[in-house]
Design a protein around this motif. Sequence first.
Motif, short mmCIF file in Angstrom:
data_model
loop_
_atom_site.label_atom_id
_atom_site.label_comp_id
_atom_site.label_asym_id
_atom_site.label_seq_id
_atom_site.Cartn_x
_atom_site.Cartn_y
_atom_site.Cartn_z
N VAL A 116 -32.84 55.58 -14.14
CA VAL A 116 -31.56 55.42 -14.28
C VAL A 116 -30.91 54.18 -13.81
O VAL A 116 -30.27 53.42 -14.39
N THR A 117 -31.59 53.84 -12.47
CA THR A 117 -31.09 52.76 -11.90
C THR A 117 -31.83 51.51 -12.72
O THR A 117 -30.86 50.41 -12.81
N GLU A 118 -32.78 51.38 -13.36
CA GLU A 118 -33.47 50.33 -14.05
C GLU A 118 -32.66 50.34 -15.24
O GLU A 118 -32.24 49.17 -15.60
N PHE A 119 -32.21 51.44 -16.06
CA PHE A 119 -31.55 51.36 -17.19
C PHE A 119 -30.14 50.42 -16.92
O PHE A 119 -29.93 49.70 -17.78
N VAL A 120 -29.39 51.13 -16.00
CA VAL A 120 -27.87 50.39 -15.68
C VAL A 120 -28.17 49.20 -15.45
O VAL A 120 -27.42 48.17 -15.75
N SER A 121 -28.98 48.96 -14.49
CA SER A 121 -29.23 47.26 -14.06
C SER A 121 -29.51 46.21 -15.34
O SER A 121 -29.04 45.45 -15.12
N THR A 122 -30.29 46.77 -16.15
CA THR A 122 -30.63 46.07 -17.05
C THR A 122 -29.73 46.00 -18.38
O THR A 122 -29.58 44.74 -19.22
N SER A 123 -28.98 47.06 -18.48
CA SER A 123 -27.89 46.98 -19.75
C SER A 123 -26.58 46.70 -19.50
O SER A 123 -25.83 46.62 -20.52
N VAL A 124 -26.12 46.62 -18.37
CA VAL A 124 -24.80 46.19 -17.93
C VAL A 124 -24.89 44.72 -17.21
O VAL A 124 -25.78 44.65 -16.57
N THR A 125 -23.96 43.90 -17.61
CA THR A 125 -24.03 42.63 -17.36
C THR A 125 -22.64 42.27 -16.27
O THR A 125 -21.61 42.91 -16.50
N TYR A 126 -23.16 42.01 -14.96
CA TYR A 126 -21.89 41.88 -13.89
C TYR A 126 -20.93 40.80 -14.35
O TYR A 126 -21.50 39.67 -14.28
N THR A 127 -19.70 41.18 -14.57
CA THR A 127 -18.63 40.21 -15.25
C THR A 127 -17.41 40.56 -14.52
O THR A 127 -16.60 41.30 -14.73
N PRO A 128 -17.27 39.65 -13.31
CA PRO A 128 -16.00 39.93 -12.49
C PRO A 128 -14.76 39.28 -13.35
O PRO A 128 -14.90 38.67 -14.11
N GLY A 129 -13.68 40.28 -13.11
CA GLY A 129 -12.66 39.78 -13.98
C GLY A 129 -12.20 40.45 -15.29
O GLY A 129 -11.36 40.18 -15.86
N LEU A 130 -13.22 40.95 -16.04
CA LEU A 130 -13.32 41.21 -17.41
C LEU A 130 -13.00 42.75 -17.67
O LEU A 130 -12.53 43.27 -18.47
N SER A 131 -13.76 43.54 -16.47
CA SER A 131 -13.15 45.14 -16.90
C SER A 131 -11.81 45.37 -16.03
O SER A 131 -11.28 44.70 -15.36
N LEU A 132 -11.48 46.63 -16.44
CA LEU A 132 -10.05 47.25 -16.30
C LEU A 132 -10.18 48.29 -15.06
O LEU A 132 -11.37 48.95 -15.09
N PHE B 210 -23.75 63.33 -22.00
CA PHE B 210 -25.01 64.12 -21.99
C PHE B 210 -26.33 63.89 -22.95
O PHE B 210 -27.28 63.88 -22.72
N ALA B 211 -25.73 63.84 -24.31
CA ALA B 211 -26.71 63.62 -25.29
C ALA B 211 -27.61 62.55 -24.95
O ALA B 211 -28.84 62.36 -25.10
N GLN B 212 -26.98 61.33 -24.89
CA GLN B 212 -27.59 60.02 -24.53
C GLN B 212 -28.65 60.31 -23.31
O GLN B 212 -29.86 59.85 -23.47
N ALA B 213 -27.85 60.87 -22.00
CA ALA B 213 -28.90 61.11 -21.06
C ALA B 213 -30.23 61.97 -21.27
O ALA B 213 -31.39 61.67 -20.80
N ARG B 214 -29.94 63.24 -22.04
CA ARG B 214 -30.96 63.99 -22.02
C ARG B 214 -31.94 63.31 -23.39
O ARG B 214 -33.20 63.77 -23.05
N ARG B 215 -31.74 62.47 -24.08
CA ARG B 215 -32.77 61.90 -24.86
C ARG B 215 -33.44 60.89 -24.29
O ARG B 215 -34.53 60.99 -24.40
N GLN B 216 -32.97 60.09 -23.51
CA GLN B 216 -33.49 58.79 -22.72
C GLN B 216 -33.99 59.25 -21.65
O GLN B 216 -35.31 58.58 -21.53
N PHE B 217 -33.77 60.17 -20.93
CA PHE B 217 -34.46 60.36 -19.71
C PHE B 217 -35.12 61.90 -19.74
O PHE B 217 -35.58 62.34 -18.60
N ARG B 218 -35.47 62.39 -20.87
CA ARG B 218 -36.32 63.59 -20.96
C ARG B 218 -37.58 63.68 -20.48
O ARG B 218 -38.23 62.62 -20.26
#
Length: 278
Positions: free
Chosen positions: A125-141, A106-114
């Motif tokens: 939000v789409t741009e932020f998630v697209s550029t801050s997360v790296t697509y890495t098959p097999g590494l996430s659980l 909540f705090a991060q969202a309110r600060r970043q997308f105020r």
Amino acid sequence: MQRVVTAELDLELGSSVDLIFSITAAQSVPLASEVLTFRQGDREYTPTEIVDQSGSRLHRLTGEAGRLEVRYEATVDGTATSTRTSDLEAITYLRPSRYAQSDEVFAQARRQFRGLSGHDLVAAVTEFVSTSVTYTPGLSLGTDSAVTTLMTGQGVCRDYAHVVIALLRAMDVPARYAACFAPGLQPMDFHAVAEAYLDGAWYVIDATRLADRRSLVRIATGRDAADCAFLSYHGGHVGLSHLRVDAWSIPDAASADGLEAEASASSTDDHVALVQIF
């Protein structure tokens, strides 16, 4: 535009087990043809179909020990019908859920997308998630959540969707998870996207930017991945020995010009315009 979707699963069952599959096109999807089979040697199972409140079709059966082969193929012809979203459903998709903990971000969202709302908020939000997360098959659980993904900065489609959903809910926008077939997806698999509720309609967000949102075929809809698992089971051991998913579009015109036009159209999804899953 016609789309053909297929799924193959081979399961090793250690004992009698209650199996629940979510691998078929949703109830609202217009189908020209569909075949779903569950075979174990010479035996073919007839599952019980259960349709949930979002139109997701679940197929349930009790499998016995041994190898179970699941095969699905469908041809989608036309566009899905939209259904009205009740006030209760919209409220449900505002609340935190297991993998989309909007209260914790909540705090991060309110600060970043105020100051942002509507389409501008969704685009940010789409741009932020697209550029801050790296697509890495097999590494996430399978137990990773939006909070985990924000900390590690890596994940697959389900993780991208969870982060989008959590951030939008934190900004008072109802958001939900959709499992889909995605023609042209690379690497091909079941795909996951988010949807945001704006001005009385649901719009799809694919922060991975790996698929054309206009060609998606809905499988299941829910609060997060916990509601949309392609397989869940109870009362026994299940091993997945083979999984293959495919999906492709058939051009409206069966000519070279038609193929060229289809290829051109499929490359123009800017992932900014508001698009619904049809």
